[in-house]
Design an enzyme around this catalytic site. Structure first.
Site, mmCIF file in Angstrom:
data_model
loop_
_atom_site.group_PDB
_atom_site.id
_atom_site.type_symbol
_atom_site.label_atom_id
_atom_site.label_comp_id
_atom_site.label_asym_id
_atom_site.label_seq_id
_atom_site.Cartn_x
_atom_site.Cartn_y
_atom_site.Cartn_z
ATOM 1 N N LYS A 1 -84.516 -25.049 -92.550
ATOM 2 C CA LYS A 1 -83.615 -25.561 -91.517
ATOM 3 C C LYS A 1 -84.443 -26.338 -90.500
ATOM 4 C CE LYS A 1 -82.126 -24.080 -87.576
ATOM 5 N NZ LYS A 1 -81.913 -25.368 -86.865
ATOM 6 N N VAL B 1 -76.912 -21.347 -89.143
ATOM 7 C CA VAL B 1 -77.778 -21.472 -90.323
ATOM 8 C C VAL B 1 -78.996 -20.562 -90.208
ATOM 9 C CG1 VAL B 1 -79.179 -23.064 -91.695
ATOM 10 C CG2 VAL B 1 -77.010 -23.834 -90.727
ATOM 11 N N SER C 1 -89.267 -20.700 -79.920
ATOM 12 C CA SER C 1 -89.438 -19.935 -78.678
ATOM 13 C C SER C 1 -89.606 -18.448 -78.961
ATOM 14 C CB SER C 1 -88.232 -20.138 -77.763
ATOM 15 O OG SER C 1 -87.093 -19.467 -78.288
ATOM 16 N N ASP D 1 -57.930 6.035 -124.608
ATOM 17 C CA ASP D 1 -57.954 5.827 -123.160
ATOM 18 C C ASP D 1 -56.567 6.009 -122.545
ATOM 19 O OD1 ASP D 1 -60.588 5.089 -123.702
ATOM 20 O OD2 ASP D 1 -60.111 2.956 -123.748
ATOM 21 N N GLY E 1 -78.976 -23.219 -85.140
ATOM 22 C CA GLY E 1 -79.740 -22.000 -85.331
ATOM 23 C C GLY E 1 -78.855 -20.779 -85.346
ATOM 24 N N ALA F 1 -84.856 -28.585 -87.033
ATOM 25 C CA ALA F 1 -84.162 -28.527 -85.741
ATOM 26 C C ALA F 1 -82.937 -29.428 -85.807
ATOM 27 C CB ALA F 1 -85.096 -28.981 -84.629
ATOM 28 N N GLU G 1 -93.745 -21.482 -69.627
ATOM 29 C CA GLU G 1 -94.075 -22.688 -70.375
ATOM 30 C C GLU G 1 -93.132 -23.831 -69.996
ATOM 31 O OE1 GLU G 1 -94.916 -23.686 -75.091
ATOM 32 O OE2 GLU G 1 -93.383 -22.202 -74.572
ATOM 33 N N SER G 2 -93.698 -25.015 -69.765
ATOM 34 C CA SER G 2 -92.843 -26.166 -69.457
ATOM 35 C C SER G 2 -92.424 -26.899 -70.718
ATOM 36 C CB SER G 2 -93.581 -27.151 -68.544
ATOM 37 O OG SER G 2 -94.610 -27.821 -69.255
ATOM 38 N N PHE G 3 -93.305 -26.924 -71.718
ATOM 39 C CA PHE G 3 -93.115 -27.673 -72.959
ATOM 40 C C PHE G 3 -92.813 -29.136 -72.649
ATOM 41 C CE2 PHE G 3 -91.834 -28.225 -77.431
ATOM 42 C CZ PHE G 3 -92.877 -27.520 -78.002
ATOM 43 N N HIS H 1 -64.323 5.223 -117.375
ATOM 44 C CA HIS H 1 -63.878 4.036 -118.107
ATOM 45 C C HIS H 1 -63.937 2.826 -117.182
ATOM 46 C CE1 HIS H 1 -61.890 1.970 -121.388
ATOM 47 N NE2 HIS H 1 -61.035 1.435 -120.544
ATOM 48 N N CYS I 1 -96.951 -27.047 -78.752
ATOM 49 C CA CYS I 1 -96.974 -25.595 -78.579
ATOM 50 C C CYS I 1 -98.290 -25.094 -78.008
ATOM 51 C CB CYS I 1 -96.668 -24.900 -79.905
ATOM 52 S SG CYS I 1 -97.731 -25.430 -81.258
#
Length: 902
Positions: A597, A633, A651, A142, A630, A599, A804-806, A106, A707
């Site tokens: 989302k 969200v 990354s 019932d 990050g 940055a 990587e320096s970016f 039930h 990148c």
């Protein structure tokens, strides 16, 4: 145990299957007669297993048991009757016959809400707890002793359907089987139901589901959701019976703007808004209804009430009737194969083609110049009646969408006034984050705050995903003709072009991009991307496949490409708008909806994009933008069970974490564009001036925040010194400064934390013994400026040779003349594989090197030359999946195979 299963439906089928798995013998299944020649699922399952199935239309007649039926039942020799879902009245001779009696499932926590509509009344009463009971049957309604109960929380917007699917069905099957197990073990309790708190409410049928408006908003909401979807709460509106579905309570602090709708008996008129129909309780509080159904069965979005064709038709004036007669004649002349144009005549089903649409639009203009139709107006109103209603509303000026409300931050800058949205964009509206939380976005040119931006919380993510899911499953986007979808995306690109200077200015002050570069690349390529993918919308197709596994071979096998559903997109801060475009355009073209989302440090062009998307006419919920962290969200999007695809650029470290979360949550599809340490090999037979110019661009383009930037240059030893000399000469000419200054070559780094990392990166290179030829320092001025930097004598083991320096840091290493394979080995000795390049006049050498470079993109005698039609993506720890080109569509599509035997 020998068990008789008495019941019906999928629930009964699942209980039956689980009882057999537990080793019980099902001696008979008693279910309902076939309906329209189709057996009940319980009967179908039992017949497949060879279990005796009885389909009695009734067990009793005039209150007395039918003895023939009882005799057939008793012959089964059941030791227990299990009634998992039973809509028939079973006589006590049957209930009491087995040794263990009978148990019944039930859907309520007895003794509360006895009767057949127990689930409805759980919601109607606004109970905070719901659940089910397995009880021993007696001769009451019932009222028998309780054997087992399970409870759950009732969510504020639960309906009968949601609570049944989420809890009552799956847990109910388990609970019923557990009850049988307790009986078999001799451990089953019999707990007498208390009289206190026991109720019995009437069965919910359409006649008694009418809405009583003299109640609070919460009570109205409970009544509507308690009757959703069956039988449906209804009321008289505009002289006809209208049924209300999809109710939710509304934050009463939100302003309500829309068109009033008189509802007899209501405390005040409802308001038709772009979100739905807002209704008022007698306490002044509000609820929102999403869908309405009319007496003829037609269901519409409540937001479309005043544009819903015949179900809510406007009455035509004499002048408008004359116009309708004229248009009927036009239709007749176009559709010459149709004997008579009825109100229900469908323009396209009657054979009209695209040229006929153009003619029809022009014919309207000749007769009513103020009624300026677009081709898509015809595609969206295909019957004659809907077409006339649409034209009349345009003539009256009643067709305009509700004005988009934007709380702009305005700045006079770059010889223009820029208007920037700063709130979250969810379900077609700019809204504050939960709790009004905000953060400051910073201008990297001088370190000052641009404005406060809403900071999304987990509840905001859930709202956005729910909006995107509804737009995909229930909204017009999911049902839209692909060509119409392409038109909207193309219209969005046009609006972006109209606002390109504003977008480029926002990009410059929010990310530090040099304005001229932002105009050409950040914004320019974004516009190209949306136009390119708009053209793909109606070209997504599968294939037919010959199969021959059976004789005779009368089979047709074909594939269909279908959208994924709700897609999450997480983008970085180096190209805030362009990264949005690369992923979102393909995602929308494939027919998906988006929760994006941006940055956290660069949210403003994404929010401006949201405004333009709304103004372009993309339906609510299709695009949702959530500025935020990050960790919160991005993580929630990775974990969310309703997100079916996640596209990420960022990354490698974060990409790995996202991939793991997506796998654990619901194995959602993932595409990752991650870090790079792209090699650029420059041979001595190159065109030197071009190699210098393109070599600098490969590193310093967009301040090195790129990148695919050449992370390491391998220069043949015979030209090494000359190459370095020329590069340094050019570097010293570069103007560092305000990105809005048209003469600026090199703007600020995106944010302070990144600037600090660049300083540390260069300091590490010096400590390891690399030669710092020029640069390597933070510029001493307000803002986040870093000098273009050149290192030589870099050895393979050094940190700056591998990481990587970016940023604007050129890493140069020598290689010996003639040692092509050795330099290839060194170039490929990295876990990254995003891009690469080679400069040489020798075409054979160029092809040899390009074949052996292990990277997703190889540039020969050029660099950074990406195009919207060319797929882009990496190998190894630079990720997988593609942006741009036809390949990008496949990231947001799933393939379904269909095989038909004929």
């Amino acid at each position: 145990m020998r068990i008789a299963v008495i019941g019906q439906s999928l629930f009964g089928q699942e209980v039956y299957k689980e009882l057999r798995k537990d080793g019980h013998t099902i001696v008979g299944v008693f279910t309902i007669p076939d309906k329209d020649g189709k057996a009940d699922p319980l009967a179908t399952e039992a017949e497949k297993d060879g279990v005796p199935v009885f389909k009695f239309p009734r067990w009793r007649l005039k209150g007395q048991a039918i003895q023939e039926v009882v005799t057939q039942y008793k012959a089964t020799g059941a030791e227990l009757n299990v009634l998992p879902f039973c809509s028939q009245f079973i006589p006590m001779e049957v209930i009491d016959h087995p040794r263990h009696g009978s148990i019944i499932y039930h859907p309520s926590l007895l003794p509360r809400h006895r009767g057949a509509s127990a689930i409805n009344w759980t919601l109607i009463h606004g109970d905070k707890k719901g659940g089910f009971t397995v009880f021993w049957a007696d001769d009451g309604l019932d009222t028998g002793p309780i054997l087992l109960q399970r409870e759950c929380d009732v969510e504020p917007n639960d309906t009968v359907n949601t609570i049944y699917k989420r809890f009552l069905f799956p847990e109910g099957v388990k609970g019923t089987v557990e009850a049988v197990r307790l009986i078999a073990e001799g451990k089953a309790p019999k707990i007498t139901q208390p009289a206190e708190g026991a109720t019995y409410e009437c069965i919910q049928k359409k006649d008694n589901a009418k809405i009583d408006w003299n109640q609070s908003a919460e009570a109205l909401h409970n009544w509507i959701r308690g009757n959703d979807k069956v039988p449906g709460a209804w009321a008289e509106v505009d002289g006809q019976k209208v049924t209300f579905y999809g109710s939710s309570l509304v934050d009463n602090g939100t302003a309500v703007n829309g068109q009033p709708l008189e509802i007899p008996g209501a405390s005040q008129p409802g308001i038709v808004t772009k979100s739905g129909l807002v209704l008022f309780g007698n306490d002044g509080k509000t609820l929102l209804v999403k869908n309405l159904q009319f007496e003829d069965g037609k269901m519409i979005a409540a937001a479309q009430y005043f544009r819903s064709g015949s179900s809510a038709a406007v009455e035509l004036t004499e002048e408008e009737k004359t116009f309708a007669v004229q248009m009927r004649a036009v239709w007749q002349s176009i559709l010459s194969n149709v004997s008579q144009i009825e109100d229900s005549t469908d323009f396209f089903k009657s054979g009209a083609a695209s040229m006929d649409v153009v003619r029809l639009v022009e014919e309207v203009k000749l007769r009513a110049s103020s009624c300026q139709l677009q081709n898509e107006d015809v595609y969206m109103n295909t019957t004659f009646q809907d077409f006339i209603q649409m034209c009349v509303r345009k003539l009256r000026g009643e067709d305009d969408e509700e004005e988009l409300v934007v709380d702009y931050v305005e700045k006079n800058i770059n010889n223009m006034t820029i208007k920037m949205p700063h709130q979250l964009f969810i379900n077609g509206e700019f809204v504050d984050a939960e709790g009004g939380k905000t953060y400051k976005t910073i201008n990297p040119t001088d370190g000052t705050a641009i404005c406060d931006v809403s900071l999304a919380q987990i509840s905001d993510v859930d709202r956005a995903v729910a909006a995107a899911k509804e737009a995909f499953e229930e909204g017009e986007w999911g049902k839209m003709n692909p060509r119409d979808r392409g038109r909207l995306i193309y219209r969005l690109a046009d609006l972006m072009e109209e606002h390109q200077e504003e977008l480029a200015t926002i990009e410059a002050i929010d990310s530090g991009a040099v304005y001229t570069l932002a105009l050409k690349t950040h914004v320019g390529m974004s516009i190209q991307t949306f136009r390119y993918f708009a053209g793909w919308c109606d070209k997504i197709q599968g294939s037919t496949i010959p199969i021959n596994q059976a004789r005779p071979n009368r089979n047709l096998t074909f594939t269909k490409k279908e959208p994924m559903g709700v897609c999450a997109i997480v983008i970085p801060w180096n190209y805030p708008l362009m990264m949005l475009a690369w992923k979102t355009a393909a995602c929308l073209a494939a027919g998906n909806t988006v929760v994006l989302k941006p940055a956290q440090v660069t949210p403003l062009t994404a929010l401006k994009f949201a405004e333009l998307a709304a103004r372009a006419g993309l339906p609510k919920g299709v695009i949702n933008i959530l500025p935020g962290s990050g960790a919160l969200v991005g993580q929630r999007l990775s974990d969310h069970p309703d997100v079916r695809k996640l596209g990420f650029t960022g990354s490698t470290e974060i990409g790995k974490h996202i991939m793991k979360s997506c796998a654990v949550s619901n194995v959602k599809k993932v595409s990752l564009e991650l870090g790079g340490k792209s090699p650029l090999i420059i041979f001595s037979d190159c065109e030197m001036d071009k190699a210098v110019r393109m070599g600098m661009s490969s590193v310093f383009f967009n301040k090195g925040e790129n990148c695919i930037a050449a992370g390491r240059l391998f220069v043949e030893d015979s030209i090494h010194d000359l190459f370095v000399q020329k590069v340094v000469e050019e570097v010293k000419k570069m103007k560092i400064g305000d990105p809005l200054d048209r003469s600026t070559d090199h703007g600020p780094q995106n944010h302070k934390a990144h600037l600090d990392k660049l300083v540390e990166y260069c300091q590490t290179g010096v400590k390891e013994g690399a030669t710092l030829v020029c640069g390597g320092r933070q510029v001493q001025r307000p803002g986040f400026f870093f000098e273009p930097t050149v290192f030589t004598d870099v050895q393979d083991h050094m940190y700056i040779a591998k990481e990587e320096s970016f940023g604007p840091v050129m890493i140069i290493s020598k290689f010996k003349s003639g040692e092509v394979d050795d330099v290839l080995r060194r170039a490929n000795a990295t876990e990254y594989g995003l891009a690469s390049g080679v400069f040489t006049r020798d075409i054979s050498k160029a092809l040899y090197v390009s074949e052996r470079l292990n990277a997703g993109t190889v540039f020969v005698n050029t660099y950074n030359k990406t195009d919207v039609a060319a797929p882009f993506g990496g190998f190894k720890q630079s990720g997988f999946g593609k942006d741009l080109g036809q390949d990008a569509l496949n990231e947001y599509l799933k393939t379904k195979t269909v095989t038909i035997e004929y």
